[in-house]
Design a protein around this motif. Sequence first.
Motif, short mmCIF file in Angstrom:
data_model
loop_
_atom_site.label_atom_id
_atom_site.label_comp_id
_atom_site.label_asym_id
_atom_site.label_seq_id
_atom_site.Cartn_x
_atom_site.Cartn_y
_atom_site.Cartn_z
N GLU A 200 -31.02 -43.35 25.17
CA GLU A 200 -31.27 -41.98 24.82
C GLU A 200 -32.81 -41.40 24.73
N ALA A 201 -33.60 -42.44 24.13
CA ALA A 201 -34.68 -42.27 23.72
C ALA A 201 -35.77 -42.13 24.99
N VAL A 202 -35.21 -42.91 26.16
CA VAL A 202 -35.98 -43.03 27.46
C VAL A 202 -35.63 -41.76 28.25
N TYR A 203 -34.26 -41.36 28.03
CA TYR A 203 -33.69 -40.17 28.95
C TYR A 203 -34.54 -38.84 28.50
N LEU A 204 -34.69 -38.80 27.31
CA LEU A 204 -35.17 -37.38 26.84
C LEU A 204 -36.91 -37.37 26.49
N GLY A 205 -37.37 -38.39 26.11
CA GLY A 205 -38.67 -38.29 25.76
C GLY A 205 -39.76 -38.32 26.78
N SER A 234 -31.41 -45.52 38.09
CA SER A 234 -32.68 -45.93 38.81
C SER A 234 -33.41 -47.15 38.51
N ALA A 235 -34.12 -47.83 39.36
CA ALA A 235 -34.89 -49.03 38.96
C ALA A 235 -36.12 -48.54 38.05
N ALA A 236 -36.49 -47.72 38.18
CA ALA A 236 -37.76 -46.95 37.27
C ALA A 236 -37.43 -46.81 35.84
N LYS A 241 -36.65 -48.60 30.06
CA LYS A 241 -35.55 -48.96 28.97
C LYS A 241 -35.48 -50.39 28.65
N ASP A 242 -35.66 -51.37 29.76
CA ASP A 242 -35.72 -53.00 29.08
C ASP A 242 -37.02 -53.25 28.72
N SER A 246 -37.36 -54.92 25.00
CA SER A 246 -37.96 -56.27 24.61
C SER A 246 -38.74 -56.13 23.48
N GLU A 247 -39.19 -54.96 22.91
CA GLU A 247 -39.91 -55.04 21.91
C GLU A 247 -39.14 -55.46 20.59
N PHE A 248 -37.81 -55.17 20.85
CA PHE A 248 -37.10 -55.54 19.58
C PHE A 248 -36.43 -57.18 19.60
N SER A 249 -36.70 -57.89 20.76
CA SER A 249 -36.32 -59.63 20.72
C SER A 249 -36.90 -60.30 19.72
#
Length: 269
Positions: A200-205, A234-236, A241-242, A246-249
């Motif tokens: 959601e964050a990536v889709y909207l922000g 999409s790949a982009a 998103k990934d 990754s920042e939460f791992s």
Amino acid sequence: MPHAGTIDIQNVNKHFTVKGKPLKVLDNISLSIKPGEFISIVGSSGCGKSTLLRMLIGLESEYQGDILLDGKRIQGTSLERGIVFQEHRLFPWLTVEQNVGLGLLNAPGTQSEKDKNVAEHIALVGLKGFEKAYPHQLSGGMSQRVAIARALVNRPEVLLLDEPFGALDALTRTRLQQELQRIWQAEGITAILVTHDVEEAVYLGDRVVIMQPRPGRIKRVVDVDLERPRDRVSAAFTAIKDDVLSEFSHEINYATPAERLERVQTLPA
């Protein structure tokens, strides 16, 4: 079209008092938000993102540093800032148009001007024809549309959203994310979204602000340089998103078992 606000968060620190001792909640938060920008704030539970939003709303006044709207320190709630919470908070005894009209209760203008404004915003959120309906006659998604219309009816400079779709099913949530993007573009205002949902964050922000906890601080800001409307498969899009996920791992890998379970549950798969 309303004026889009400029937000400047400058060296903000926030403490709560717990059992007579200070507990630092936010640590040296600084962020500048341009007029008309859509900012998504993500982070695991306890990172202070909702506290920061409450400060932007004007519900938290005890802190160090400055939070400025168009160069002026935010003090208390204001018609300049529209607010949508996770729960729609509609009055059950009022109709859709009456609930939306509450947003104009202390606004200037004649009643006919206010009625026109209410009608325009009910149409904006796709609820034309439901003006006389009561909240119990609406779905959860429709109720959140009413809450968004109420937040926008004053034509505020900034729209603040605290997990607005968190209580909705996945399909309704996806549809309302698309609708929120359309509404934000139509209104042309500044928007700040707090969410647990990285997609959601990536889709909207336009940018995703990643926060980390104990105390809450900004770990990283990720630019989302993708055309709208965005293609979630999409790949982009997936790469961004990934990257954010990754920042939460590290938080998950080094948390206690109870904390690990909580964080996994509050982040998308």
